[in-house]
Every structure is written in C-alpha cells, then in structure tokens.
Write a protein that holds these residues in place. Structure first.
Motif, PDB file in Angstrom:
ATOM      1  N   ASP A 164      19.675 -25.633   4.608  1.00 29.44           N
ATOM      2  CA  ASP A 164      19.588 -25.034   3.283  1.00 29.44           C
ATOM      3  C   ASP A 164      19.961 -26.023   2.186  1.00 29.44           C
ATOM      4  O   ASP A 164      19.287 -26.132   1.160  1.00 29.44           O
ATOM      5  CB  ASP A 164      20.547 -23.841   3.199  1.00 29.44           C
ATOM      6  CG  ASP A 164      19.800 -22.526   3.136  1.00 29.44           C
ATOM      7  OD1 ASP A 164      18.573 -22.546   3.235  1.00 29.44           O
ATOM      8  OD2 ASP A 164      20.469 -21.480   3.004  1.00 29.44           O
ATOM      9  N   TYR A 211      20.327 -18.172   9.814  1.00 27.33           N
ATOM     10  CA  TYR A 211      20.059 -19.370   9.026  1.00 27.33           C
ATOM     11  C   TYR A 211      20.112 -20.592   9.925  1.00 27.33           C
ATOM     12  O   TYR A 211      20.737 -20.565  10.979  1.00 27.33           O
ATOM     13  CB  TYR A 211      21.085 -19.500   7.882  1.00 27.33           C
ATOM     14  CG  TYR A 211      21.231 -18.246   7.077  1.00 27.33           C
ATOM     15  CD1 TYR A 211      20.181 -17.778   6.286  1.00 27.33           C
ATOM     16  CD2 TYR A 211      22.408 -17.491   7.137  1.00 27.33           C
ATOM     17  CE1 TYR A 211      20.299 -16.603   5.564  1.00 27.33           C
ATOM     18  CE2 TYR A 211      22.533 -16.314   6.416  1.00 27.33           C
ATOM     19  CZ  TYR A 211      21.476 -15.868   5.635  1.00 27.33           C
ATOM     20  OH  TYR A 211      21.591 -14.703   4.930  1.00 27.33           O
ATOM     21  N   LYS A 242      24.981 -17.248   1.978  1.00 29.22           N
ATOM     22  CA  LYS A 242      24.640 -17.322   3.392  1.00 29.22           C
ATOM     23  C   LYS A 242      25.805 -17.859   4.192  1.00 29.22           C
ATOM     24  O   LYS A 242      26.512 -18.752   3.764  1.00 29.22           O
ATOM     25  CB  LYS A 242      23.418 -18.218   3.592  1.00 29.22           C
ATOM     26  CG  LYS A 242      22.179 -17.688   2.891  1.00 29.22           C
ATOM     27  CD  LYS A 242      21.017 -18.631   3.109  1.00 29.22           C
ATOM     28  CE  LYS A 242      19.761 -18.121   2.426  1.00 29.22           C
ATOM     29  NZ  LYS A 242      18.632 -19.031   2.611  1.00 29.22           N
TER      30      LYS A 242
END
Length: 233
Positions: free
Chosen positions: A120, A103, A3
């Motif tokens: 995350d 994200y 990501k």
C-alpha cells in the motif's frame, strides 16, 4: 478506514520486532504446518513435534490467522481481525510470509536481514535478524533444531482433536508468554500465541508441501521499484 495487517515473527522486547511499522500496523503472529506422518499418529505431541522439526528442512503452504482479544472480566473471546496468505521457509532463518488478504504485505528473511514490505505504502522496513529470533515463535518455525535452548517444552492437554505441545520462552523479555502447538498424525495443524495483553493469535495451515525444491536465490529480497527503504536497527 485505516488498514491493518497482522503477522508474527519475533517476540523479544529488547529487539522490539513488534514495533509499529506505521500507525495501526503491528507485527503479531506466525506459524506453519507440515505433511502428514502416519507412523507418528499415536506418538505424544512432543515426540511428534521433535520428529517434525528434525525431519523438515523446508516447507511451503497456505495459512489463515485470527487475532482474538479476551475480555479479562467475562473471559469471552472476540475476533478483532482475520488474514490469510502463503508461506515458504528454509531452516535456519530464511522465509517468505506473504499476506494476501485483506491487504498485501510481505515479511521476508534471508538469514541475515528481515524485510517488511507494505505494498500500500510502497515501503520497505529492514531489520537485522541477529539474535532476534531467539526465544520467539519464529525460532520454533525457522530457527535451528535446538529448541530446548530457548524454550521449556512440555505436553499439554488434548483439545479440538489435536495433541497440544506447550512451549514457554526461557527469556523474561519476550512478547509472548505462552505458545501452544496443536498436532495430529505427526504434523502441526494449529498454533496459539498468547501475550500478556490478553490477545491470542490463532493460526491454521493447509496445502503444505514438505522439503520442496528451492532455487539458489529463493529468499533474496529485491526492493520493489520506487519503494522507500527504512532501516529500523
């Protein structure tokens, strides 16, 4: 798939605020817009922007960002990533820049320190602001009103229905070679950040509220429960 989230705060290589937070994550782009000022509709880009800066102590709104790579040989552009989110700022040096898509990531400054929270990883990276804002895009957005101390400002060419202001950092060790600010009816609607590696960060803004009421602890960062904290100074 790894990501990636992009954002841009400061451009001084000596402070290296664009160092990777982790592999594949790089801070690259940031800006904002403000409410329409009809009386400035016919003013030059420089006049509009100076009025905007002096009359705007704080603001909040939504942003979208595209990172574009330019092929040096063909001069073609390719969008390598897109992101969007919300922001709020208060001059000088206080802001919360929140990436929501694709994200989640938060860049937050309290006037003293910058906090970068990666949801995350449940990880917080801290950095002293110090003089890091200096000759960077963040100085235009969140710094003092003395822009001409760190930037050479001049009128650019009109395009895309906007009057453009060109801001060139006076310092030689900045990440961005050129910063363009597109204005219409007295407000910045777009921003272009060009670096020496052929990349351009394009930002646009909407739903902006100028000088909103702010709470006393609005910009105080609270470390999320269980998060690892790293000092990058």
């Amino acid at each position: 798939m790894q990501k990636k989230i992009t954002a841009s705060l400061v451009g001084n290589r000596s402070n290296n605020m664009f160092a990777k937070i982790k592999s594949g994550r790089l801070i690259v782009g940031l800006s904002f817009s403000i409410a329409m000022l009809p009386s400035l509709a016919s003013a030059s880009a420089l006049e509009q922007f100076k009025s905007f800066v002096t009359g705007t102590q704080s603001a909040k709104g939504d942003f979208s960002q595209q990172l574009v790579k330019i092929d040096a040989a063909t001069k073609t552009q390719k969008v390598s990533s897109t992101s969007s989110g919300i922001f709020i700022f208060s001059r000088p040096g206080k802001f919360i820049w929140t990436y929501q898509k694709p994200y989640e990531q938060i860049l937050q400054a309290d006037g003293d320190k910058l906090y970068i929270y990666d949801k995350d990883l449940n990880q917080v990276t801290t950095k002293s602001l110090g003089n890091a804002l200096g000759s960077s895009p963040a100085a235009i957005l969140f710094g003092s009103n003395d822009l001409e101390k760190n930037f050479i400002l001049k009128e650019g060419q009109a395009k895309d229905g906007l009057e453009w202001l060109e801001a060139t950092p006076k310092a030689k060790d900045t990440t961005f070679d050129h910063i363009g600010i597109g204005l219409r009816n007295g407000l910045p609607e777009a921003m272009e950040l060009r670096d020496s590696f052929g990349q351009v960060s394009l930002l646009t803004f909407k739903n902006v509220v100028r000088n909103p009421p702010l709470s006393a602890g609005q910009f105080k960062f609270v470390v999320p429960k269980g998060a690892d904290v790293f000092d990058s100074n």
